[in-house]
Motif scaffolding. Structure first.
Motif, short mmCIF file in Angstrom:
data_model
loop_
_atom_site.label_atom_id
_atom_site.label_comp_id
_atom_site.label_asym_id
_atom_site.label_seq_id
_atom_site.Cartn_x
_atom_site.Cartn_y
_atom_site.Cartn_z
N GLY A 23 0.82 -1.21 0.00
CA GLY A 23 0.00 0.00 0.00
C GLY A 23 0.85 1.25 0.00
N VAL A 24 1.89 1.22 0.85
CA VAL A 24 2.79 2.37 0.90
C VAL A 24 3.48 2.57 -0.44
N LEU A 25 3.96 1.45 -1.03
CA LEU A 25 4.63 1.55 -2.32
C LEU A 25 3.69 2.12 -3.38
N PHE A 26 2.43 1.62 -3.36
CA PHE A 26 1.44 2.12 -4.30
C PHE A 26 1.22 3.62 -4.11
N PHE A 27 1.14 4.01 -2.84
CA PHE A 27 0.95 5.43 -2.54
C PHE A 27 2.14 6.25 -3.05
N VAL A 28 3.35 5.72 -2.82
CA VAL A 28 4.55 6.44 -3.27
C VAL A 28 4.55 6.56 -4.78
N LEU A 29 4.21 5.44 -5.46
CA LEU A 29 4.20 5.48 -6.92
C LEU A 29 3.17 6.46 -7.45
N VAL A 30 1.99 6.44 -6.81
CA VAL A 30 0.95 7.38 -7.22
C VAL A 30 1.41 8.81 -6.98
N ALA A 31 2.03 9.01 -5.81
CA ALA A 31 2.51 10.36 -5.49
C ALA A 31 3.58 10.82 -6.48
N LEU A 32 4.50 9.91 -6.80
CA LEU A 32 5.54 10.26 -7.75
C LEU A 32 4.95 10.55 -9.13
N ALA A 33 3.95 9.75 -9.49
CA ALA A 33 3.31 9.99 -10.78
C ALA A 33 2.65 11.36 -10.82
N VAL A 34 1.99 11.71 -9.70
CA VAL A 34 1.35 13.03 -9.62
C VAL A 34 2.41 14.12 -9.69
N LEU A 35 3.50 13.90 -8.95
CA LEU A 35 4.57 14.89 -8.97
C LEU A 35 5.24 14.97 -10.34
N ALA A 36 5.25 13.84 -11.05
CA ALA A 36 5.91 13.81 -12.36
C ALA A 36 5.08 14.47 -13.44
N ARG A 37 3.78 14.65 -13.17
CA ARG A 37 2.91 15.23 -14.19
C ARG A 37 3.41 16.59 -14.68
N PRO A 38 3.80 17.48 -13.78
CA PRO A 38 4.35 18.74 -14.27
C PRO A 38 5.63 18.56 -15.08
N MET A 39 6.41 17.50 -14.72
CA MET A 39 7.66 17.28 -15.44
C MET A 39 7.40 17.00 -16.91
N ALA A 40 6.24 16.38 -17.21
CA ALA A 40 5.92 16.07 -18.60
C ALA A 40 5.72 17.33 -19.42
N ASP A 41 5.41 18.46 -18.75
CA ASP A 41 5.18 19.72 -19.45
C ASP A 41 6.47 20.48 -19.74
N VAL A 42 7.58 19.97 -19.20
CA VAL A 42 8.85 20.67 -19.39
C VAL A 42 9.26 20.66 -20.86
N LYS A 43 9.15 19.49 -21.49
CA LYS A 43 9.61 19.36 -22.87
C LYS A 43 8.91 20.32 -23.82
N PRO A 44 7.56 20.39 -23.84
CA PRO A 44 6.93 21.34 -24.78
C PRO A 44 7.28 22.79 -24.49
N GLU A 45 7.46 23.14 -23.21
CA GLU A 45 7.85 24.51 -22.89
C GLU A 45 9.26 24.81 -23.42
N ALA A 46 10.16 23.85 -23.23
CA ALA A 46 11.54 24.03 -23.70
C ALA A 46 11.59 24.12 -25.22
N GLU A 47 10.80 23.25 -25.88
CA GLU A 47 10.79 23.28 -27.35
C GLU A 47 10.19 24.59 -27.86
N ALA A 48 9.20 25.10 -27.17
CA ALA A 48 8.61 26.38 -27.57
C ALA A 48 9.61 27.51 -27.42
N ALA A 49 10.37 27.47 -26.31
CA ALA A 49 11.39 28.50 -26.09
C ALA A 49 12.46 28.43 -27.19
N LYS A 50 12.89 27.22 -27.51
CA LYS A 50 13.90 27.05 -28.56
C LYS A 50 13.39 27.60 -29.90
N ALA A 51 12.13 27.31 -30.22
CA ALA A 51 11.55 27.80 -31.47
C ALA A 51 11.51 29.32 -31.50
#
Length: 641
Positions: A23-51
């Motif tokens: 349960g704890v591991l599942f919670f950690v994974l879910v938490a990390l996934a939630v925390l990682a969601r903003p990380m997924a937006d880094v690439k399009p922002e960086a590519e937009a800046a480069k363009a």
């Protein structure tokens, strides 16, 4: 049975802990996934800046600063959002996760590099108008040193960001599973843009730091401007037939009186003696003409010889030499437009060299020739210091220096080192590997070098120990028209004979020199037009050279073939060979053409075909200078097959 019951009970008691752990591991994974969601937006922002930065660059190249500023501002917004995402709480947590944490660290460095690149662009849009579009940095006889200081401070700040971006990219590992390849590709793409800029800035930085001193910010700086005429060659470039003092004092610019070669010899003091520069084998013993001071191909020698000769002749001391030939001045006119010269008419990029170097036979009197030489100084003064575009003018001269049409010599070691680092000193390459330099020196006081054309073919047979057997073929053509004396008014007088020397001759007298790699050993006699010749091998600053005196009548040619062994043409590193070749050009009217054919040792092959080279077959590559007259540094990386 009792034992089995005890083990079963033990397993039953562990199940809650296992479930809790899952349960704890599942919670950690879910938490990390939630925390990682903003990380997924880094690439399009960086590519937009480069363009946006790429659009800003296009706008700057189109000289549209306002549009560039808009794109840079948009890039800043995207970069800031990417930075907030990757450096937020989620990124702080993820960077400690095994394996995945390395990817987060890499992305942080990539975004940081992009941040620094955006800061550079912001500075660039501020500085560009002042450097490239402003006309008030240099006005007539004054340089705005306060404004220059501000520009230099901005450039220094941009350099700080440039180095920080390069350092961040160097920290990117690109080895995280799944995303590592993409991260490495992004790093390499960014490095391909940043690294050349950093290399250029590292070369330019000492010059930027030295510039205020050169321009007399704190005290007067005095230089001798030497206008080189490529119609009469020296190993250093065209003969210095026109000279003028130039002074900078706290932003003020002042030119002295123009002195021509005719002025120097007019009062009977045409031949003088001056102290020799140590190590200069081209110094003339006894008395010589001042135009003989620049025989050495190294401007650190020729510049100092010229200053010493000037001191003896005119009793004036100067701190350096600014050498510029008519070809470089014509290139400035390509940028700035024509000038009107008294007694000559309009001088422009298309006719300058011909009027001032290729038309001596149109002027019979010494006074007319003196006026031709005098006309070049006002043209130089107007094109360099008037009409704005100061930075673009420096870029033109820096490119001209690559073809040895422009050179700077300073007696101050710090200043000399700074400009030497930027390849503006006019010295030959200091390479210890393969080297090629062919130069000619006029021997019959003629202006026939205006028509001289040379082709140089170097055939290199590389060995597995890094040595090479080299055959150099030098073809010199005198492509001059028939002799036309100035008194014939454009028609060849039937009873006129070419004097063979002096202003009007079409005969081309030259000492044709081959400067060879350090440690080179001649292999047999030199072939000159099919006849053997045993030359004396001389040295200048540890570089061996030979020369052959030739005199070519109009439309004649000579072919000189030299064979020698180079001990260190390539660096041997295990199963690889790295071939190095430096080529130095001579500033001529007709561009000297080079072809280099490299034969690779058996069992080796190029790792890739280098830029500018063509693969003739699996073991032979060829490089051609084409229409370029710039000196080159070439490398070919070879590996054992």
């Amino acid at each position: 049975m009792a034992r089995e019951k005890r083990e079963s009970g033990s397993r039953r008691r562990r199940w809650p802990w296992v479930l809790l752990g899952l349960g704890v591991l599942f919670f950690v994974l879910v938490a990390l996934a939630v925390l990682a969601r903003p990380m997924a937006d880094v690439k399009p922002e960086a590519e937009a800046a480069k363009a946006e930065l790429e659009r800003a660059q296009d706008a700057i190249e189109a000289q549209d600063v306002k549009t560039a500023e808009t794109h840079v501002a948009l890039a800043r917004q995207h970069v800031d959002r990417a930075s907030d995402l990757v450096n937020g709480f989620g990124g702080d947590v993820w960077r400690w996760v095994p394996v995945a944490g390395g990817g987060v660290k890499d992305v942080r460095h990539l975004v940081a590099a992009l941040d620094h690149a955006t800061s550079m662009a912001e500075i660039g849009t501020q500085v560009y108008p002042e450097l490239m579009q402003s006309d008030d940095l240099v006005q007539g006889k004054r340089i705005d040193l306060d404004k220059l200081d501000g520009i230099l401070a901005d450039l220094e700040l941009a350099g700080t960001h440039l180095r920080a971006a390069s350092d961040d990219l160097a920290e990117v590992k690109g080895n995280t599973p799944f995303v590592g390849d993409a991260v490495a590709d992004a790093r390499d793409e960014a490095s391909a843009r940043i690294d050349p800029l950093r290399s250029t800035y590292d070369e330019a930085e000492p010059v930027l730091e030295a510039l205020p001193d050169v321009l007399g910010q704190d005290q007067e700086s005095k230089y001798l401007v030497a206008i080189m005429n490529p119609a009469e060659q020296r190993y250093s470039g065209g003969a210095t037939l026109t000279l003028v003092p130039l002074m900078f004092d706290k932003g003020n610019i002042e030119f002295g009186d123009t002195v021509t070669n005719e002025d120097i010899v007019a009062d009977g003091r045409g031949r003088i003696g001056w102290p020799k520069v140590v190590g200069n084998p081209f110094h003339r013993k006894g008395k010589a003409r001042l135009v003989s001071a620049t025989f050495s191909p190294y401007w650190t020698q020729s510049g100092e010889e010229l200053l010493r000769a000037w001191k003896v002749r005119f009793d004036e001391d100067y701190e350096g030499v600014i050498a510029v030939d008519l070809v470089a001045l014509a290139r400035l006119m390509n940028l700035t437009g024509p000038v009107q010269a008294e007694g000559v008419g309009e001088l422009n990029a298309g006719n300058l060299v011909k009027v001032l170097a290729g038309s001596y036979d149109k002027y019979a009197s010494e006074e007319q020739r003196r006026e031709i030489n005098r006309a070049v100084v006002p043209a130089f003064r107007e094109k360099l210091f008037q009409g704005g575009k100061f930075f673009e003018k420096f870029q033109v001269l820096a490119r001209a220096a690559k073809g040895r049409h422009f050179a700077l010599y300073f007696r101050d070691t710090r200043l000399q080192t700074a400009f030497q680092h930027r390849h503006l000193s006019g010295d030959l390459s200091g390479t210890d590997h393969d080297y090629l330099g062919v130069f000619s020196q006029n021997t019959n006081f003629s202006k026939a070098d205006y028509w001289q054309a040379r082709t140089v073919d170097s055939d290199v047979k590389l060995k597995t120990d890094g040595s090479a057997e080299v055959t150099v073929k030098i073809t010199v053509d005198n492509d001059s028209p028939p002799f036309t004396p100035p008194w014939a008014h454009g028609a060849v007088a039937p009873d006129s004979e070419d004097p063979g020397w002096g202003y009007f001759t079409r005969y081309n007298g030259s000492a044709v020199a081959l400067f060879m790699p350090r440690g080179a050993e001649l292999q047999g006699a030199v072939d000159v037009d099919g006849e053997p010749w045993d030359p004396v091998v001389r040295q200048v600053l540890d570089r061996p050279y030979i020369y052959r005196n030739v005199t070519l009548e109009p439309q004649a040619s000579t072919v000189i073939t030299v064979k020698y062994r180079v001990p260190d043409a390539a660096v041997v590193d295990g199963s690889s060979l790295l071939y190095h070749l430096d080529i130095d050009q001579q500033g001529m009217v007709t561009k000297q053409k080079y072809t280099v054919t490299l034969h690779v040792p058996e069992g080796y092959g190029p790792t890739a075909t280098p830029e500018g080279w063509k693969l003739v077959n699996g073991r032979t590559l060829r490089f051609s200078s084409g229409d370029s007259d710039e000196s080159k540094r070439l490398e070919v990386d070879l590996a054992r097959l």
